[in-house]
Design an enzyme around this catalytic site. Structure first.
Site, PDB file in Angstrom:
ATOM      1  N   TYR A  96       0.831  -1.203   0.000  1.00 52.38           N
ATOM      2  CA  TYR A  96       0.000   0.000   0.000  1.00 52.38           C
ATOM      3  C   TYR A  96       0.865   1.252   0.000  1.00 52.38           C
ATOM      4  O   TYR A  96       0.650   2.172  -0.804  1.00 52.38           O
ATOM      5  CB  TYR A  96      -0.925  -0.023   1.220  1.00 52.38           C
ATOM      6  CG  TYR A  96      -1.782   1.219   1.369  1.00 52.38           C
ATOM      7  CD1 TYR A  96      -2.719   1.566   0.399  1.00 52.38           C
ATOM      8  CD2 TYR A  96      -1.656   2.044   2.486  1.00 52.38           C
ATOM      9  CE1 TYR A  96      -3.511   2.689   0.534  1.00 52.38           C
ATOM     10  CE2 TYR A  96      -2.448   3.173   2.628  1.00 52.38           C
ATOM     11  CZ  TYR A  96      -3.369   3.491   1.655  1.00 52.38           C
ATOM     12  OH  TYR A  96      -4.142   4.613   1.793  1.00 52.38           O
ATOM     13  N   LYS A 119       1.137   4.114  -2.972  1.00 51.95           N
ATOM     14  CA  LYS A 119       0.762   5.499  -2.665  1.00 51.95           C
ATOM     15  C   LYS A 119       1.924   6.434  -2.996  1.00 51.95           C
ATOM     16  O   LYS A 119       1.727   7.546  -3.512  1.00 51.95           O
ATOM     17  CB  LYS A 119       0.365   5.636  -1.194  1.00 51.95           C
ATOM     18  CG  LYS A 119      -1.079   5.281  -0.896  1.00 51.95           C
ATOM     19  CD  LYS A 119      -2.039   6.248  -1.595  1.00 51.95           C
ATOM     20  CE  LYS A 119      -3.470   6.048  -1.193  1.00 51.95           C
ATOM     21  NZ  LYS A 119      -4.387   6.986  -1.896  1.00 51.95           N
ATOM     22  N   ASN A 148      -4.344   8.523  10.402  1.00 49.95           N
ATOM     23  CA  ASN A 148      -5.664   7.914  10.595  1.00 49.95           C
ATOM     24  C   ASN A 148      -6.725   9.012  10.670  1.00 49.95           C
ATOM     25  O   ASN A 148      -6.583   9.961  11.441  1.00 49.95           O
ATOM     26  CB  ASN A 148      -5.680   7.110  11.890  1.00 49.95           C
ATOM     27  CG  ASN A 148      -4.689   5.963  11.863  1.00 49.95           C
ATOM     28  OD1 ASN A 148      -4.963   4.924  11.287  1.00 49.95           O
ATOM     29  ND2 ASN A 148      -3.532   6.162  12.472  1.00 49.95           N
ATOM     30  N   PRO A 186     -50.442  21.273  40.233  1.00 50.79           N
ATOM     31  CA  PRO A 186     -51.073  22.527  40.682  1.00 50.79           C
ATOM     32  C   PRO A 186     -51.256  22.560  42.203  1.00 50.79           C
ATOM     33  O   PRO A 186     -51.655  21.569  42.823  1.00 50.79           O
ATOM     34  CB  PRO A 186     -52.419  22.525  39.951  1.00 50.79           C
ATOM     35  CG  PRO A 186     -52.173  21.719  38.718  1.00 50.79           C
ATOM     36  CD  PRO A 186     -51.214  20.647  39.130  1.00 50.79           C
ATOM     37  N   GLY A 187     -50.944  23.708  42.795  1.00 44.78           N
ATOM     38  CA  GLY A 187     -51.117  23.913  44.222  1.00 44.78           C
ATOM     39  C   GLY A 187     -50.017  23.335  45.097  1.00 44.78           C
ATOM     40  O   GLY A 187     -50.029  23.529  46.319  1.00 44.78           O
TER      41      GLY A 187
END
Length: 371
Positions: free
Chosen positions: A103, A107, A132, A281-282
């Site tokens: 490789y 390249k 990477n 509520p309350g």
């Protein structure tokens, strides 16, 4: 500008093309393995810039290295040389080009072809020996350890770490794409004849694995990582991109009773904790104070009154808040406080505290807020 991108369906190619379109580049010729010779020839004749990202890094036969990395590059450049004007070419090589393996050798041969093309035609060339690359859309169980680890860990699959002390040199996909688009506009980051991505990371493999497992565990302990660390932020984004689609959501532990509910949402070691509180509520909640803990209340639905009293005083301070006008109320230490739902529907409010809740040291002391 008409842009040709080889390897258009690959990891870098997909990310690059998406961002090019985000930035208004719409004339993009996408080349992949399925592109026929007639189309390729037309694209080469028409283009103004080439991103040559195509390559072979894990073939079935070693001969494919030469075919994919050298012969295709030679074919592309031969046709570009026939153009009446020099066409700039950006080529993605690899740090493997410094090594003596099939490789790396192919390249390096492709790099030489690119440099020769630049000398013969006067075209500007950009050769990046990438380390990477990590980020979203990278193929797992192929040639990226991070992609494989993210994919497997997110699915409770085993991973193999031969040597946790191996040091990886890494670049993040968005940084790569930004650099490539900068090069397109003549602002590349150049070091001699090669170009490079400015932001790079050097991290031990074992540290990466530990981080990835901590990201997975975060759903259980509600922790989020230190995204002030640039690498951690990008690795976390990468990990989340590999979650199975049927597992995007996860349930929280909702502590409910006749008064409403309380649910912890996120915890951090250095940025505190976020919770969601619901009051019927309350109902009044609170009537306690803290030595050091600081909180912020934000009512997002319903109507409420928040009352304060300094623990050694009788004066009561009131703030009326509602989800119709978002308003943050700071809860200072040394003030006992409560919140009362004065409307006809549930009050929903978000609480931020400057420290995660510690049941061993709750720093919470009961005291009526009114006298």
């Amino acid at each position: 500008m008409r842009i040709l991108v080889t390897g258009a369906k690959g990891f870098i190619g997909k990310n690059l093309i998406v961002e090019l379109r985000n930035r208004g580049y719409n004339d993009i010729y996408e080349v992949d393995k399925e592109t026929d010779e007639l189309s390729l020839g037309k694209f080469i004749r028409d283009c103004d810039f080439v991103f040559h990202l195509a390559g072979v890094n894990r073939p079935k036969e070693e001969s494919e290295f030469v075919e994919g990395n050298v012969e295709f590059t030679k074919h592309l450049l031969t046709q570009l040389e026939k153009r009446e004007k020099p066409i700039p070419v950006l080529f993605t090589s690899s740090i493997q080009a410094e090594k003596d393996n099939p490789y790396g050798r192919t390249k390096r041969m492709a790099e030489d072809l690119i440099f020769d093309y630049g000398r013969k035609t006067g075209a500007k060339v950009f050769v990046y020996r990438l380390p990477n690359v990590f980020g979203k859309w990278c193929r797992p169980n192929y040639n990226s350890a991070i992609a494989t680890f993210c994919y497997n860990i997110a699915r409770d699959l085993p991973i193999t770490v031969n040597d946790p002390n191996v040091v990886l040199k890494l670049v993040y996909i968005d940084d790569v794409v930004n650099e490539f688009i900068n090069a397109l506009n003549g602002c590349e980051n150049r070091d001699g004849k090669f170009c490079e991505v400015a932001t790079q990371y050097t991290v031990k493999l074992g540290d990466i694995v530990d981080l990835l497992y901590s990201f997975k565990k975060g759903r259980e302990n509600l922790s989020v990582p230190n995204v002030g660390d640039d690498f951690v932020k990008k690795l976390y984004s990468t990990y989340i991109s590999y979650l199975p689609e049927e597992q995007f959501s996860y349930q929280l532990n909702m502590k409910a009773d006749e008064r409403g509910s309380f649910t912890e949402f996120l915890k951090t070691e250095d940025r505190g904790q976020i919770s969601v509180n619901v009051i019927k509520p309350g109902i009044t909640k609170g009537n306690h104070w803290h030595h050091t803990k600081v909180e912020k209340f934000l009512v997002v639905s319903g109507e409420a009154i928040i009352r304060f009293r300094k623990i050694d005083c009788s004066e009561v301070i009131e703030y009326r808040v509602s989800g119709n006008k978002l308003e943050v109320v700071d809860i200072p230490p040394g003030y006992t406080h409560n919140i009362t739902n004065i409307g006809n529907s549930d009050v929903v409010f978000i609480i931020w505290a400057n420290e995660p809740f510690d049941p061993q040291r709750p720093d919470t002391y009961y005291l009526e807020s009114t006298m």
